[in-house]
Scaffold this motif. Structure first.
Motif, PDB file in Angstrom:
ATOM      1  N   ARG A   1       0.824  -1.209   0.000  1.00  0.00           N
ATOM      2  CA  ARG A   1       0.000   0.000   0.000  1.00  0.00           C
ATOM      3  C   ARG A   1       0.860   1.262   0.000  1.00  0.00           C
ATOM      4  O   ARG A   1       0.555   2.238  -0.700  1.00  0.00           O
ATOM      5  N   ALA A   2       1.953   1.245   0.770  1.00  0.00           N
ATOM      6  CA  ALA A   2       2.803   2.436   0.874  1.00  0.00           C
ATOM      7  C   ALA A   2       3.445   2.786  -0.462  1.00  0.00           C
ATOM      8  O   ALA A   2       3.467   3.955  -0.877  1.00  0.00           O
TER       9      ALA A   2
ATOM     10  N   ASP B   1      10.758   0.954   2.216  1.00  0.00           N
ATOM     11  CA  ASP B   1      11.630   0.116   3.034  1.00  0.00           C
ATOM     12  C   ASP B   1      11.089   0.043   4.452  1.00  0.00           C
ATOM     13  O   ASP B   1       9.986   0.508   4.743  1.00  0.00           O
ATOM     14  N   LEU B   2      11.878  -0.555   5.323  1.00  0.00           N
ATOM     15  CA  LEU B   2      11.477  -0.794   6.702  1.00  0.00           C
ATOM     16  C   LEU B   2      12.000   0.308   7.610  1.00  0.00           C
ATOM     17  O   LEU B   2      13.134   0.771   7.455  1.00  0.00           O
TER      18      LEU B   2
ATOM     19  N   THR C   1      16.034   5.118   9.379  1.00  0.00           N
ATOM     20  CA  THR C   1      15.270   6.225   9.937  1.00  0.00           C
ATOM     21  C   THR C   1      15.059   7.237   8.812  1.00  0.00           C
ATOM     22  O   THR C   1      15.713   7.166   7.755  1.00  0.00           O
ATOM     23  N   GLU C   2      14.149   8.165   9.030  1.00  0.00           N
ATOM     24  CA  GLU C   2      13.873   9.168   7.998  1.00  0.00           C
ATOM     25  C   GLU C   2      15.112   9.969   7.600  1.00  0.00           C
ATOM     26  O   GLU C   2      15.408  10.098   6.403  1.00  0.00           O
ATOM     27  N   PRO C   3      15.894  10.511   8.559  1.00  0.00           N
ATOM     28  CA  PRO C   3      17.084  11.278   8.152  1.00  0.00           C
ATOM     29  C   PRO C   3      18.113  10.421   7.410  1.00  0.00           C
ATOM     30  O   PRO C   3      18.764  10.903   6.479  1.00  0.00           O
TER      31      PRO C   3
ATOM     32  N   ARG D   1       6.789   1.223   8.132  1.00  0.00           N
ATOM     33  CA  ARG D   1       7.326   1.380   6.785  1.00  0.00           C
ATOM     34  C   ARG D   1       7.776   2.822   6.599  1.00  0.00           C
ATOM     35  O   ARG D   1       7.347   3.741   7.301  1.00  0.00           O
ATOM     36  N   ILE D   2       8.628   3.000   5.586  1.00  0.00           N
ATOM     37  CA  ILE D   2       9.095   4.331   5.232  1.00  0.00           C
ATOM     38  C   ILE D   2       9.201   4.386   3.712  1.00  0.00           C
ATOM     39  O   ILE D   2       9.591   3.410   3.078  1.00  0.00           O
TER      40      ILE D   2
END
Length: 235
Positions: free
Chosen positions: A41-42, A161-162, A198-200, A223-224
């Motif tokens: 979905r992401a 990704d995770l 992580t996001e950064p 998820r990211i």
């Protein structure tokens, strides 16, 4: 809860000589996880955002999915495009012919090729997606993969990704029993979470590798996603 340090371990199925039947079984577990934990979905949501920029009239949209597994994500993207009145030609790429053949029924085309040297001309594919693949590579190889995707993509690149956390590890461990995962899928899945981003971290990796600004978003299910267009490189 604090974020664990990113791990560098080796997953069992990263071995190119891994048992073929076991690899296929693991792909089924990954497709199941994509369905229940939001990975599919992401990525499809980000593809839908890119399609808003499509100005090709009745021309089909091309999508290349790297590390496509069983082709569940490109198949879902094609269905979404169809609901919008667009035809999507999907190409699933895997590292081995046996794995590419497993995706062939869900993709318009499927091929075995080296993702580090994509067999496509510059700006020849509208959208490239990479789901749960990037974390398998160390920084130098990850950068090369991102550069190749940016070279080939015409409209944009989507990474799914995770998102690394201890809570995600615990959730995957417990749910893997309920979903009947193979023990190898469980082992590799938990290690994958600990190799996630992580996001950064993800934004920095993409921008260093490609020179493009990446929009990075947290999604449900730990998820990211990241999305960028090769047309908008930073000065």
């Amino acid at each position: 809860m604090f974020t664990p340090v990113r791990r560098r371990g080796t997953e069992i199925l990263d071995d190119p000589n891994a048992d073929a039947a076991l690899s296929l079984r693991s792909l089924r577990d990954i497709a199941l996880a994509n369905r229940f934990f939001g990975g599919k979905r992401a990525v499809v949501r980000e593809v839908a955002t890119l399609l808003r920029r499509h100005s090709g009239g009745n021309e089909p949209v091309s999508l290349l999915d790297i590390g496509t597994g069983l082709g569940d994500i490109p198949a879902a993207a094609a269905r979404m495009a169809g609901r919008r009145g667009l035809v999507m030609r999907t190409i699933g790429l895997e590292r081995a012919p046996m794995l590419a053949a497993a995706a062939a029924t869900r993709c318009t085309d499927a091929l075995a090729a080296d993702a580090m040297h994509l067999p496509f001309a510059d700006r020849s594919i509208d959208i490239i997606t990479i789901s749960q693949v990037l974390h398998h590579f160390e920084d130098a190889e990850a950068s090369q993969l991102l550069q190749e995707c940016t070279r080939v993509a015409r409209m944009g690149v989507v990474v799914g990704d995770l998102r690394r956390s201890w809570l995600a590890v615990a959730g995957l461990w417990s749910s893997s029993y309920l979903l009947g995962f193979h023990p190898v899928s469980r082992h590799d899945g938990m290690l994958s979470v600990l190799r996630g981003y992580t996001e950064p971290e993800l934004r920095s990796l993409i921008e260093r590798a490609t020179g493009c600004h990446a929009g990075v978003t947290h999604r449900l299910g730990f998820r990211i996603t990241a999305v960028w267009s090769p047309r908008y490189r930073r000065a």
